[in-house]
Design a protein around this motif. Structure first.
Motif, PDB file in Angstrom:
ATOM      1  N   LYS A   1     162.398  38.802   9.387  1.00  0.00           N
ATOM      2  CA  LYS A   1     164.320  38.229   9.318  1.00  0.00           C
ATOM      3  C   LYS A   1     164.982  38.590  10.585  1.00  0.00           C
ATOM      4  CE  LYS A   1     168.859  40.544   7.088  1.00  0.00           C
ATOM      5  NZ  LYS A   1     168.649  41.595   5.866  1.00  0.00           N
ATOM      6  N   GLY A   2     166.115  37.691  11.657  1.00  0.00           N
ATOM      7  CA  GLY A   2     166.279  37.866  12.593  1.00  0.00           C
ATOM      8  C   GLY A   2     165.043  37.629  13.501  1.00  0.00           C
ATOM      9  N   ALA A   3     164.516  36.066  13.193  1.00  0.00           N
ATOM     10  CA  ALA A   3     163.605  36.425  14.162  1.00  0.00           C
ATOM     11  C   ALA A   3     163.854  35.307  15.431  1.00  0.00           C
ATOM     12  CB  ALA A   3     162.355  35.653  13.630  1.00  0.00           C
ATOM     13  N   ASP A   4     162.824  35.162  16.098  1.00  0.00           N
ATOM     14  CA  ASP A   4     163.665  33.845  17.671  1.00  0.00           C
ATOM     15  C   ASP A   4     162.869  32.757  17.001  1.00  0.00           C
ATOM     16  OD1 ASP A   4     163.627  32.948  19.682  1.00  0.00           O
ATOM     17  OD2 ASP A   4     163.727  34.215  21.042  1.00  0.00           O
ATOM     18  N   LEU A   5     163.726  31.560  16.044  1.00  0.00           N
ATOM     19  CA  LEU A   5     162.950  30.916  16.013  1.00  0.00           C
ATOM     20  C   LEU A   5     162.552  29.603  16.668  1.00  0.00           C
ATOM     21  CD1 LEU A   5     165.401  30.217  12.883  1.00  0.00           C
ATOM     22  CD2 LEU A   5     163.310  31.413  12.843  1.00  0.00           C
ATOM     23  N   ASP A   6     163.219  29.857  17.878  1.00  0.00           N
ATOM     24  CA  ASP A   6     162.333  28.551  19.164  1.00  0.00           C
ATOM     25  C   ASP A   6     160.875  29.566  19.502  1.00  0.00           C
ATOM     26  OD1 ASP A   6     164.422  27.249  19.536  1.00  0.00           O
ATOM     27  OD2 ASP A   6     165.558  28.336  19.885  1.00  0.00           O
ATOM     28  N   LEU A   7     160.671  30.322  19.708  1.00  0.00           N
ATOM     29  CA  LEU A   7     160.289  31.103  20.323  1.00  0.00           C
ATOM     30  C   LEU A   7     158.869  31.524  18.944  1.00  0.00           C
ATOM     31  CD1 LEU A   7     158.481  33.745  21.978  1.00  0.00           C
ATOM     32  CD2 LEU A   7     158.952  35.261  20.826  1.00  0.00           C
ATOM     33  N   LEU A   8     159.519  30.792  17.721  1.00  0.00           N
ATOM     34  CA  LEU A   8     158.064  31.008  16.850  1.00  0.00           C
ATOM     35  C   LEU A   8     157.604  29.512  16.555  1.00  0.00           C
ATOM     36  CD1 LEU A   8     159.616  33.173  13.887  1.00  0.00           C
ATOM     37  CD2 LEU A   8     157.756  33.535  14.997  1.00  0.00           C
ATOM     38  N   ASP A   9     158.039  29.130  16.744  1.00  0.00           N
ATOM     39  CA  ASP A   9     157.834  27.826  16.674  1.00  0.00           C
ATOM     40  C   ASP A   9     156.866  27.324  18.286  1.00  0.00           C
ATOM     41  OD1 ASP A   9     158.396  24.651  15.979  1.00  0.00           O
ATOM     42  OD2 ASP A   9     159.207  24.351  17.345  1.00  0.00           O
ATOM     43  N   GLU A  10     157.786  27.667  19.026  1.00  0.00           N
ATOM     44  CA  GLU A  10     156.785  27.820  20.360  1.00  0.00           C
ATOM     45  C   GLU A  10     155.335  28.436  20.346  1.00  0.00           C
ATOM     46  OE1 GLU A  10     156.651  26.473  24.852  1.00  0.00           O
ATOM     47  OE2 GLU A  10     157.411  25.866  23.153  1.00  0.00           O
ATOM     48  N   SER A  11     155.187  29.077  19.290  1.00  0.00           N
ATOM     49  CA  SER A  11     153.856  29.842  19.612  1.00  0.00           C
ATOM     50  C   SER A  11     152.827  29.232  18.174  1.00  0.00           C
ATOM     51  CB  SER A  11     154.080  31.258  18.675  1.00  0.00           C
ATOM     52  OG  SER A  11     152.893  31.701  18.835  1.00  0.00           O
ATOM     53  N   ARG A  12     154.124  28.685  17.908  1.00  0.00           N
ATOM     54  CA  ARG A  12     153.512  27.597  16.662  1.00  0.00           C
ATOM     55  C   ARG A  12     152.785  26.784  17.368  1.00  0.00           C
ATOM     56  NH1 ARG A  12     154.618  22.866  14.650  1.00  0.00           N
ATOM     57  NH2 ARG A  12     156.717  23.225  15.016  1.00  0.00           N
ATOM     58  N   ARG A  13     152.976  25.920  18.446  1.00  0.00           N
ATOM     59  CA  ARG A  13     152.861  24.394  19.029  1.00  0.00           C
ATOM     60  C   ARG A  13     152.085  24.464  20.075  1.00  0.00           C
ATOM     61  NH1 ARG A  13     158.318  23.458  19.428  1.00  0.00           N
ATOM     62  NH2 ARG A  13     158.087  24.730  22.110  1.00  0.00           N
ATOM     63  N   THR A  14     152.147  26.291  20.255  1.00  0.00           N
ATOM     64  CA  THR A  14     151.086  26.856  21.486  1.00  0.00           C
ATOM     65  C   THR A  14     149.610  26.603  20.912  1.00  0.00           C
ATOM     66  OG1 THR A  14     152.684  27.644  22.933  1.00  0.00           O
ATOM     67  CG2 THR A  14     150.859  27.946  23.184  1.00  0.00           C
TER      68      THR A  14
END
Length: 460
Positions: free
Chosen positions: A39-52
């Protein structure tokens, strides 16, 4: 083959801060799915982590069981995660006893083992892996929204993104994600064990993580092989973000030990990769588990000589058993004497060592504790070289005091309120350190007792 100039120009574009050092040899003219999102996560960071993570999987040829989520975390949460890792690797009482043994040897002070492990567990500046989550902890200053797209002008982040398609902090994220992949692969922390085992395993772990980060960085330019052939120091890339911020500022022996993990570890990982890809690297990790084997890739791996535990001195129990290994010996002797060549000579030919610390149970009696360092060597001549290195170390620590014959094959000196007994027999060298009172009192040997940390483990 891509010209050397292209490699150097590309490397120049990777400097995150103006004035970052150029690569070694540069000519003067070259200046799976994500877990549920918190909850309240940085969605851009989560997506970046997945791609990386997907790119890391492709580069390394392994898959995550589950990609750990990346969350924003400041200095305090990252320090807490590092402290938990140190505590899991070595209980506090045992680490304190180890520090007292190190202090007896002159191998830093009583806090040296903890300071080293704290720095090692902290990993890179602003980003770390919390295995208890598991999750990746990322400072708000890294992977910010500002560098998601190139901007006009000469901004270094924009230059990097335009040249490679990689944002400045992505390689550091790849480094940390590689640690998560290592943990899922092995199920164990490389920091667990003696200092020699920790140094060797951590060198491979950090070397592999930075190797993946460098491949990740240069993949878009298609010059990975050329970059690895130049044996770049990872600290020369991205303004040094692939090395701990404390690496070149740690005092005492901690700095050289951390340098071994990150710089020697990367050099050996890159060398193995050049020789045979990740399969060769995997073979090195599996077979070379001591600093002697990491340092000497040209020599066959060595199974350390077994060293039985001596009978505990009367009234004391075993508080810690450690091993300095070849690298620890090199750092010890060179730091005390100021002579790197003497350190290298003293450590060469190592076949095994065990550093025992005995203390009165239930106390932190550093002055009444007994330190016994048993070492084994390939040849008698190499044992003699080590003995000489230790003698020089002692006389450097205590000017004006010399070792004097005490008994056949043994010499003794008293300095700083401690008694030092150094003996050699064939390929064995022993250093025993205790108080003058304990050394002069003849007491019967005590029966073998359960080590302190084993009792604590059973009580839990």
């Amino acid at each position: 083959m891509i010209p050397e100039a292209a490699i150097l120009l590309a490397a120049m574009a990777l400097a995150r801060a103006e004035g970052a050092p150029l690569p070694v040899g540069a000519p003067p003219e070259a200046e799976e799915a994500l877990p549920a999102q918190p909850k309240g996560a940085d969605l851009d960071l989560l997506d970046e982590s997945r791609r990386t993570a997907q790119r890391v999987e492709r580069i390394r040829g392994l898959r995550f069981a589950g990609v750990p989520p990346a969350v924003r975390a400041g200095d305090a949460p990252r320090r807490e995660a590092a402290s938990r890792r140190v505590a899991a690797a070595c209980p506090a009482s045992r680490l304190a006893a180890r520090g007292r043994a190190w202090a007896d040897l002159g191998f830093g002070g009583v806090e040296a083992p903890r300071r080293f492990l704290d720095a090692l567990a902290g990993d890179l500046q602003g980003i770390g892996f919390d295995a208890s989550g598991p999750r990746v902890l990322v400072d708000a200053s890294l992977l910010s929204a500002e560098d998601f797209a190139p901007k006009e002008g000469s901004d270094s982040a924009s230059s990097l993104l335009l040249a490679t398609g990689v944002r400045p902090d992505e390689p550091a994220l790849a480094h940390v994600l590689m640690h998560a992949l290592q943990l899922s692969r092995t199920g164990s922390d490389p920091m667990s064990g003696t200092i020699d085992a920790t140094l060797a395993a951590s060198a491979w772990a950090e070397g592999e993580a930075n190797l993946v980060a460098v491949l990740y960085l240069f993949e878009g330019l298609g010059i990975q092989s050329e970059v690895l052939a130049h044996a770049l120091d990872p600290g020369q890339l991205l303004g040094g973000t692939l090395l701990p911020a404390s690496l070149d500022v740690l005092p005492g022996v901690e700095g050289p030990l951390l340098d071994f993990v990150f710089r020697e570890g990367y050099a050996q990982a890159a060398s193995a990769y050049r020789a045979g890809g990740f399969k060769a690297l995997d073979r090195g990790v599996a077979a070379r588990r001591t600093t002697r084997d990491v340092l000497h890739g040209d020599r066959a791996p060595l199974v350390p000589a077994p060293i039985p535990e001596p009978t505990a001195p009367a009234g004391r129990v075993l508080a810690d058993r450690d091993s300095l290994g070849e690298e620890g010996i090199v750092v010890l002797v060179s730091s005390l004497t100021g002579k790197d060549n003497l350190g290298l000579m003293a450590g060469d030919g190592w076949a095994g060592d065990a550093l025992f610390r005995y203390e009165i149970e239930g106390t932190a009696a550093d002055r009444e504790g007994v330190t016994v360092w048993e070492t084994r060597w390939i040849t008698a001549d190499e044992a003699a070289d080590f003995e000489y290195g230790i003698e020089r170390s002692l006389t450097s620590r205590f000017p004006g005091v010399a070792l004097a014959p005490a008994s056949p094959g043994e010499r003794r000196m008293v300095a700083g309120g401690r008694s030092f007994r150094l003996s050699r027999k064939g390929q064995q060298v022993t250093l025993r350190i205790c108080s003058e009172v304990a050394d002069s009192t003849k007491v019967p040997r005590a029966p073998k007792r359960t080590p302190i940390w084993q009792k604590q483990s059973k009580s839990k």
